[in-house]
Design an enzyme around this catalytic site. Structure first.
Site, PDB file in Angstrom:
ATOM      1  N   LYS A 144      -7.433   7.113 -19.203  1.00 51.25           N
ATOM      2  CA  LYS A 144      -7.721   7.657 -20.530  1.00 51.25           C
ATOM      3  C   LYS A 144      -6.450   7.642 -21.397  1.00 51.25           C
ATOM      4  O   LYS A 144      -5.924   6.584 -21.670  1.00 51.25           O
ATOM      5  CB  LYS A 144      -8.313   9.061 -20.356  1.00 51.25           C
ATOM      6  CG  LYS A 144      -9.473   9.116 -19.335  1.00 51.25           C
ATOM      7  CD  LYS A 144     -10.628   8.246 -19.735  1.00 51.25           C
ATOM      8  CE  LYS A 144     -11.851   8.251 -18.852  1.00 51.25           C
ATOM      9  NZ  LYS A 144     -11.773   8.440 -17.433  1.00 51.25           N
TER      10      LYS A 144
ATOM     11  N   ARG B 113       0.853  -1.198   0.000  1.00 51.97           N
ATOM     12  CA  ARG B 113       0.000   0.000   0.000  1.00 51.97           C
ATOM     13  C   ARG B 113       0.883   1.241   0.000  1.00 51.97           C
ATOM     14  O   ARG B 113       0.602   2.250  -0.637  1.00 51.97           O
ATOM     15  CB  ARG B 113      -0.972   0.004   1.191  1.00 51.97           C
ATOM     16  CG  ARG B 113      -1.761   1.302   1.255  1.00 51.97           C
ATOM     17  CD  ARG B 113      -2.963   1.338   2.197  1.00 51.97           C
ATOM     18  NE  ARG B 113      -2.969   0.448   3.305  1.00 51.97           N
ATOM     19  CZ  ARG B 113      -2.235   0.594   4.423  1.00 51.97           C
ATOM     20  NH1 ARG B 113      -1.434   1.639   4.561  1.00 51.97           N
ATOM     21  NH2 ARG B 113      -2.300  -0.290   5.378  1.00 51.97           N
TER      22      ARG B 113
ATOM     23  N   ASP C 236      -6.992  19.371 -13.844  1.00 54.44           N
ATOM     24  CA  ASP C 236      -7.289  18.052 -14.401  1.00 54.44           C
ATOM     25  C   ASP C 236      -6.825  18.078 -15.854  1.00 54.44           C
ATOM     26  O   ASP C 236      -7.438  18.730 -16.706  1.00 54.44           O
ATOM     27  CB  ASP C 236      -8.803  17.785 -14.282  1.00 54.44           C
ATOM     28  CG  ASP C 236      -9.196  16.400 -14.777  1.00 54.44           C
ATOM     29  OD1 ASP C 236      -8.450  15.823 -15.593  1.00 54.44           O
ATOM     30  OD2 ASP C 236     -10.262  15.899 -14.368  1.00 54.44           O
TER      31      ASP C 236
ATOM     32  N   TYR D  21     -16.110  17.040 -15.441  1.00 57.19           N
ATOM     33  CA  TYR D  21     -16.513  15.640 -15.452  1.00 57.19           C
ATOM     34  C   TYR D  21     -17.570  15.413 -14.359  1.00 57.19           C
ATOM     35  O   TYR D  21     -17.394  15.848 -13.212  1.00 57.19           O
ATOM     36  CB  TYR D  21     -15.273  14.752 -15.223  1.00 57.19           C
ATOM     37  CG  TYR D  21     -15.625  13.311 -14.984  1.00 57.19           C
ATOM     38  CD1 TYR D  21     -16.367  12.604 -15.925  1.00 57.19           C
ATOM     39  CD2 TYR D  21     -15.245  12.660 -13.818  1.00 57.19           C
ATOM     40  CE1 TYR D  21     -16.714  11.282 -15.695  1.00 57.19           C
ATOM     41  CE2 TYR D  21     -15.593  11.336 -13.591  1.00 57.19           C
ATOM     42  CZ  TYR D  21     -16.329  10.660 -14.537  1.00 57.19           C
ATOM     43  OH  TYR D  21     -16.684   9.359 -14.310  1.00 57.19           O
TER      44      TYR D  21
HETATM   45  C1  PLP Z   1     -11.803  14.753 -17.135  1.00 55.23           C
HETATM   46  C2  PLP Z   1     -11.956  13.572 -16.213  1.00 55.23           C
HETATM   47  N1  PLP Z   1     -11.497  13.660 -14.954  1.00 55.23           N
HETATM   48  C3  PLP Z   1     -11.613  12.627 -14.089  1.00 55.23           C
HETATM   49  C4  PLP Z   1     -12.228  11.439 -14.445  1.00 55.23           C
HETATM   50  C5  PLP Z   1     -12.352  10.316 -13.453  1.00 55.23           C
HETATM   51  O1  PLP Z   1     -11.428   9.320 -13.728  1.00 55.23           O
HETATM   52  P1  PLP Z   1     -11.659   7.750 -13.417  1.00 55.23           P
HETATM   53  O2  PLP Z   1     -12.807   7.310 -14.251  1.00 55.23           O
HETATM   54  O3  PLP Z   1     -10.362   7.150 -13.793  1.00 55.23           O
HETATM   55  O4  PLP Z   1     -11.963   7.659 -11.966  1.00 55.23           O
HETATM   56  C6  PLP Z   1     -12.720  11.319 -15.744  1.00 55.23           C
HETATM   57  C7  PLP Z   1     -13.394  10.074 -16.167  1.00 55.23           C
HETATM   58  O5  PLP Z   1     -14.036  10.018 -17.192  1.00 55.23           O
HETATM   59  C8  PLP Z   1     -12.590  12.400 -16.653  1.00 55.23           C
HETATM   60  O6  PLP Z   1     -13.054  12.340 -17.912  1.00 55.23           O
END
Ligand code: PLP
Length: 379
Positions: free
Chosen positions: A195, A46, A170, A98
């Protein structure tokens, strides 16, 4: 080291045991000690794992940071950032973001006494209006998901620094191939590594990258104390994915441009959202802070017709209807019922996430096949 070399070698060492070029998958939860505390730097997975550490070093290298942290998902990474805060603290966030981030902020952390302001940041000066003595974090997503708005990271950073506020970006949509938020003044870069970084739709993962040692230590503490880490197998996959990030992104951008230009001329399309258009309201900022415009595009069908949009989605054959983005394969999504379903209709419609909006994650297939697919689906 240049970016295209960093994605392959950044932060990496050959395996000390046998010289393996790729770090082995250390599928272990624990490590032998000769005497209490007598270990080789690893006690429990961990806290640290050599495969995860190799990936974390790669994260730091490609974002021009000093410290990288890998989490079990993008949301777990965001969760760790918000855990830097205390009840009474306030966060200023982009209003188009998101849906899962919105859900985490409003359905979990709001109940812990943290206040969130969701605002339009296309005019960065708007951020200043919401700053007060309790503001501890500015949360920026750029390009935004799914409306493809662009936020001026340098301008946001100026406001953050002047008021002693952390700026987190982000960077999931852009990736460090297109934009490096730490170089533009951000304190924390976050990724859904699920992604583009992973790039093959085979792992769920989150990443944080910072420059500052003290901030890194606070985040490492949260990572270990809360335990939302990723496993060694997924670490290996994402590390492998990163090695082709630059060539994949180049093709995502080329295909994205061709599709945006095809859609904007199509008689059955109402609006196309893509920051590469010269008439995109934030095109100049996009040009100044991004190397290219990426492979994410959103559009609405003529007359904002919901049925027409759904029919188009159902007709697509090469584009797969699925959650997620950033993989080698082209995906399409319906934000209102999928990625952004957790945002109340009246809230999402304010930012343009209407029922006829379709989001494309343009993959790296042959562009002719993608255009033929869209043509037949719209026809
Ligand atoms: C711009 C963005 N930030 C954060 C996330 C969250 O990521 P995760 O699905 O890996 O938890 C996503 C998921 O689609 C996203 O598109």
């Amino acid at each position: 080291m240049k970016f295209n070399t960093k994605v392959i070698h950044g932060g990496q060492e050959h395996d000390k045991a046998y010289g393996a070029v790729m770090p082995p998958i250390y599928q272990t939860s624990t490590y032998a000690q000769t005497t209490p505390g007598g270990h080789k730097g690893y006690e429990y997975s961990r806290t640290h794992n050599p495969t995860r550490n190799a990936l974390e070093n790669a994260f730091a290298s490609i974002e021009n940071g000093n410290y990288g942290l890998a989490f079990g998902s993008g949301l777990a990474a965001i969760d760790a950032i918000i855990k830097l805060l205390k009840p009474g603290d306030e966060v200023i966030s982009t209003n188009d973001l998101y849906g899962g981030s919105f859900r985490l902020f409003t359905k979990i952390f709001q109940d812990f006494g943290i206040k969130f302001h969701f605002i339009g940041m296309q005019e960065a000066s708007n951020i200043e209006t919401f700053v007060n003595k309790n503001t501890k974090l500015i949360w920026v997503e750029t390009p935004t998901n799914p409306m493809m708005n662009i936020i001026d990271i340098k301008a946001a950073s100026k406001i953050a620094k002047a008021n002693n506020i952390l700026l987190a970006v982000d960077n999931t949509f852009a990736t460090p191939y297109l934009q490096k938020p730490l170089d533009l003044g951000a304190d924390i870069v976050m990724h859904s590594a699920t992604k583009y970084l992973g790039g093959h739709s085979d792992a769920v993962m989150g990443a944080l990258i910072v420059k500052d040692k003290d901030l890194a230590n606070r985040l490492y503490f949260i990572q270990n104390a809360s335990g939302a880490i990723c496993g060694p197998q997924d670490s290996f996959l994402v590390l492998r994915g990163i090695k082709t990030l630059h060539v994949r992104m180049q093709r995502h951008c080329e295909n994205g441009k061709a599709i945006a230009e095809f859609l904007v001329k199509h008689p059955k399309i109402e609006n196309v959202y893509w920051p590469g258009f010269v008439n995109h309201p934030n095109h100049e900022i996009a040009k100044s802070q991004m190397k290219d415009f990426g492979g994410m595009i959103s559009f609405t069908t003529k007359g904002n017709n919901y049925e027409e949009a759904i029919k188009t989605i159902e007709n697509l054959k090469v584009f797969t209807l699925a959650e997620s983005l950033g993989g080698v394969e082209s995906l399409c999504g319906h934000p209102a019922s999928m990625t952004h379903a957790s945002i109340p209709k009246e809230e999402r419609e304010k930012t343009g996430v209407v029922d006829s909006l379709i989001r494309l994650s343009v993959g790296i297939e042959d562009i002719e096949d993608l255009i033929v697919d869209l043509k037949q689906a719209l026809g």
